[in-house]
Structure formats: structure tokens, C-alpha cells
Design an enzyme around this catalytic site. Structure first.
Site, PDB file in Angstrom:
ATOM      1  N   ASP A  48       0.823  -1.209   0.000  1.00 13.62           N
ATOM      2  CA  ASP A  48       0.000   0.000   0.000  1.00 13.62           C
ATOM      3  C   ASP A  48       0.860   1.263   0.000  1.00 13.62           C
ATOM      4  O   ASP A  48       1.938   1.286   0.600  1.00 13.62           O
ATOM      5  CB  ASP A  48      -0.908  -0.006   1.234  1.00 13.62           C
ATOM      6  N   ASN A  64      -9.968  -2.692  -7.751  1.00 11.60           N
ATOM      7  CA  ASN A  64      -9.161  -1.667  -8.408  1.00 11.60           C
ATOM      8  C   ASN A  64      -9.583  -1.392  -9.849  1.00 11.60           C
ATOM      9  O   ASN A  64      -9.193  -0.368 -10.432  1.00 11.60           O
ATOM     10  CB  ASN A  64      -7.676  -2.051  -8.388  1.00 11.60           C
TER      11      ASN A  64
END
Length: 264
Positions: free
Chosen positions: A39, A87
Site C-alpha cells: 500500500d 481496483n
């Protein structure tokens, strides 16, 4: 010429120091399976005034760097959350850039003489591969085939993936397998565990789950694989910045907890 020579010497010293530290760490208990929620690529890009795609590209460089550290420590399995099914909801430009980077890096990782071949790593792409563009699917098939004979370690590159989708898929497989049985259908935890994408790829249970960028959530990654003894570790570093100095405290903490369990 002198400057290039000095840079080479600095890199050589750094590599020797790294290898010495890893040799010392490897003398203690080492997790068999480490998962990474990679991340912070986009925030890293903003901080460094880079395009978003450059942040993701630097993230793959970080994956390569930390993968080699894990392999030198003799970690048997590394799982990296590269792309969530969710995503696909991002902007078309960002998704296309990610897919292009994935295609290039898959070919690079699995090429002759590269990292996976050097360390005998089998690459598994875990997730809904049919959702990937055709060019990426071809790169996936080639990379998996080229590393299929490797048996010293495993790299699970999870893309596009969510844990809930993996669990649903495993349950569906269990039901199909049970339909041919004459008795009442019974599905146990062991049945589901046996059908997980990671289990089918030969991965051991998850020992440590690491998330970078200071965010403390699981984001639908390896939820089933997380067991009673799975250790959760959170790092404030953005993923492209994550390296050995960030990983050493995580390994030391793992070793401390293992020794504590052993003593008690």
C-alpha cells in the site's frame, strides 16, 4: 571514472552488510509464509511529484527488492497483493498503466537468469486471471509455465484478487465435488481450505501479514489464511520505500513471539 568506482564500492559494501545482517537473522526462527499488502504507491508518487504509474512501477521494484531479502532469509512463500478486483473501478488510465507494468514485470521476473530462476521460485498468479487483458493473460501463462519446475520457494502474485472471491470460489468447488456423492452434502473447513487458490498452489499457512503506508486494515487480503498465530505487522513506510531496515524489526518481533510461545 573515480565517481563510478566509488558508487560501485558503496554498493558492494552495502550488499555485504545486508548479507551479513540477513545471515544473523536467519539463525533464528523464520516465517514460512509472509504476505504483503503493498500500500502507498499513489501517495508515494504524490509526495515525490511523480505520475501515478511511476509510483506503481517503483512499487514493483520494491517487491523485487523485498522478495530477494525474503529468499535470502529462506522464507518459503511470499504473497503480494498486487491488484484488487475492486481496483478495476479506478480511472481507465491508471488501470491501463497498471496492466502494462504488470505485463512488463511478469516477463522480466520470469526471464532466463532472473531472480525467480536464480532462487528456484515458482510463480503463481492468484485471482481472477480471466479478468486481465489478453496480453497480460499471455504474460501470466508464460511466466507460470517458465517457473513451474522451481520448487525451492513460492511467489503468489495476487491479481486481480479479493479474499471473499477466493472463499466463494473455494465453496463453489466444494459443492461441485460433493454433488457426485450419494450422501448428504457436508462441507468442512478442511474442504474449503483444500480448494483455496493459495493451497492449490502449494502455499504453507500464513505466518506474518505486513501492510505498509500506515493504514491499519486488511483490505480483503488472505482473510481465510490468517489463523490464530498469524502476526499482523503495520509499517508507516510507503511501499516503494519499504526495505530491509523496515523488515528487520518485523522479523525480530516474529522471532521474539515464537520464542515466547515456545517458553510458555
Amino acid at each position: 571514472m573515480l565517481r563510478r568506482g566509488w558508487t560501485w564500492l558503496q554498493n558492494k559494501i552495502t550488499t555485504k552488510a545486508r548479507n551479513f545482517v540477513l545471515k544473523v537473522l536467519a539463525a533464528g526462527p523464520i516465517p514460512r509464509h509472509v504476505g504483503f499488502v503493498m500500500d502507498g504507491n499513489r501517495r508515494y508518487a504524490r509526495v515525490h511529484h511523480k505520475a501515478v504509474w511511476q509510483g506503481h512501477s517503483d512499487g514493483f521494484v520494491a517487491l523485487r527488492r523485498i522478495l530477494e531479502v525474503c529468499l535470502r532469509l529462506d522464507v518459503k512463500c511470499v504473497s503480494a497483493f498486487a491488484f484488487s478486483i475492486e481496483n478495476f473501478k479506478r480511472s481507465e488510465d491508471e488501470v491501463n498503466a497498471l496492466m502494462k507494468i504488470a505485463e512488463e514485470k511478469l516477463i522480466e521476473l520470469s526471464s532466463h537468469g532472473d531472480l525467480l530462476e536464480e532462487y528456484g521460485v515458482r510463480l503463481n498468479i492468484v485471482g481472477r486471471k480471466e479478468l486481465l487483458p489478453e496480453a497480460v493473460q499471455k504474460a501470466v501463462a508464460k511466466a507460470e509455465e517458465m517457473t513451474r519446475h522451481n520448487d525451492r520457494a513460492i511467489l503468489n502474485l495476487c491479481m486481480p484478487y479479493t479474499s471473499r472471491d477466493e472463499i466463494v470460489t473455494a465453496v463453489e468447488s466444494c459443492v461441485r465435488n460433493a454433488e457426485d456423492m450419494p450422501d448428504e452434502i457436508r462441507i468442512s473447513e478442511d474442504d474449503i481450505d483444500a480448494q483455496l487458490m493459495t493451497t492449490l498452489g502449494g502455499s504453507p499457512p500464513l505466518d506474518v501479514l505486513v501492510r505498509t503506508s500506515g493504514v491499519k486494515r486488511l483490505s480483503d487480503f488472505l482473510l481465510w489464511q490468517g489463523c490464530e498465530n498469524t502476526q499482523l505487522q503495520f509499517s508507516d513506510s510507503y511501499w516503494p520505500d519499504f526495505g530491509l531496515l523496515d523488515f528487520i524489526p518485523i522479523i525480530l518481533d516474529y522471532q521474539r513471539k515464537v520464542w515466547t510461545r515456545t517458553i510458555s
